[in-house]
Design an enzyme around this catalytic site. Sequence first.
Site, PDB file in Angstrom:
ATOM      1  N   THR A 139      16.429  31.742  51.232  1.00  8.43           N
ATOM      2  CA  THR A 139      16.838  32.270  52.692  1.00  8.43           C
ATOM      3  C   THR A 139      16.706  31.283  53.858  1.00  8.43           C
ATOM      4  O   THR A 139      15.642  30.271  53.460  1.00  8.43           O
ATOM      5  CB  THR A 139      16.023  33.382  53.081  1.00  8.43           C
ATOM      6  OG1 THR A 139      14.522  33.229  53.015  1.00  8.43           O
ATOM      7  CG2 THR A 139      16.260  34.764  52.178  1.00  8.43           C
ATOM      8  N   GLY A 175      14.907  30.624  56.875  1.00  8.86           N
ATOM      9  CA  GLY A 175      13.868  30.421  57.425  1.00  8.86           C
ATOM     10  C   GLY A 175      12.770  29.946  56.354  1.00  8.86           C
ATOM     11  O   GLY A 175      11.891  28.995  56.490  1.00  8.86           O
ATOM     12  N   CYS A 176      12.842  30.386  55.066  1.00  2.84           N
ATOM     13  CA  CYS A 176      12.086  30.052  53.803  1.00  2.84           C
ATOM     14  C   CYS A 176      12.457  28.723  53.389  1.00  2.84           C
ATOM     15  O   CYS A 176      11.206  27.806  52.976  1.00  2.84           O
ATOM     16  CB  CYS A 176      12.328  31.209  53.029  1.00  2.84           C
ATOM     17  SG  CYS A 176      11.835  32.961  53.341  1.00  2.84           S
ATOM     18  N   SER A 177      13.571  28.299  53.396  1.00  2.08           N
ATOM     19  CA  SER A 177      13.926  27.268  52.656  1.00  2.08           C
ATOM     20  C   SER A 177      14.070  26.074  53.799  1.00  2.08           C
ATOM     21  O   SER A 177      13.950  24.776  53.395  1.00  2.08           O
ATOM     22  CB  SER A 177      15.363  27.250  52.018  1.00  2.08           C
ATOM     23  OG  SER A 177      15.357  28.218  51.248  1.00  2.08           O
ATOM     24  N   LEU A 188       8.425  26.927  53.245  1.00  3.26           N
ATOM     25  CA  LEU A 188       8.078  26.338  51.993  1.00  3.26           C
ATOM     26  C   LEU A 188       8.220  24.864  52.312  1.00  3.26           C
ATOM     27  O   LEU A 188       7.083  24.070  51.903  1.00  3.26           O
ATOM     28  CB  LEU A 188       9.242  26.392  50.910  1.00  3.26           C
ATOM     29  CG  LEU A 188       8.886  25.916  49.747  1.00  3.26           C
ATOM     30  CD1 LEU A 188       7.541  25.936  48.995  1.00  3.26           C
ATOM     31  CD2 LEU A 188       9.958  26.436  48.603  1.00  3.26           C
TER      32      LEU A 188
END
Length: 190
Positions: free
Chosen positions: A78, A80-82, A86
């Site tokens: 996703t 924001g996560c990528s 992270l």
Amino acid sequence: MNKIGLFTFTSKLLKNSSSNTSPVVQRLLQTSTINMVKVGDNVPNVDLFEDLPTNKVNLADLAKGKKIIVFAVPGAFTPGCSKTHLPGYVSKADELKKQGIAEIVCVSVNDPFVMGAWAKDQGTTGKVKLLADPSAALAKALDLTVDIAPLGGIRSKRYSMVVEDGKITSLQVEPDGTGLSCSLADKIKL
């Protein structure tokens, strides 16, 4: 009704209750609590998965005798996560490990194959261990679930925590459950 909804409902009932409400009912309403994990709690004894459904990693065992960081994201791949969450931990991994962190763990309610592919895509080898929580067992045990219909339903809220020898010593949960503020790598409280 979820626990926060129940808590809000209960609070409204208490505020609006008259003096002739039964003492038993008043006591039941006052003891309704939110069971979300807190600093001082032990990390749950939950099996997560690395790369394959046969590669079980028990979080309580992983945390024994070490200081680790565990952070959760709503979904692998996703935006924001990528792009932010992270990568922030990947880039700060060496610095965090010099400060005594033995392991950095990213958890998401995804299957192990997706998490394995995301680890390769993000170049996390040797820096951040990506673990799948396919049935949301960890998110549920921590009482940190959020229902995000576009991502398939129940997911983990976004949070970060420090665990020392199995005990949670620091916990930052995003206020809205999904934002990118207090759980980022540069905000971790060691």
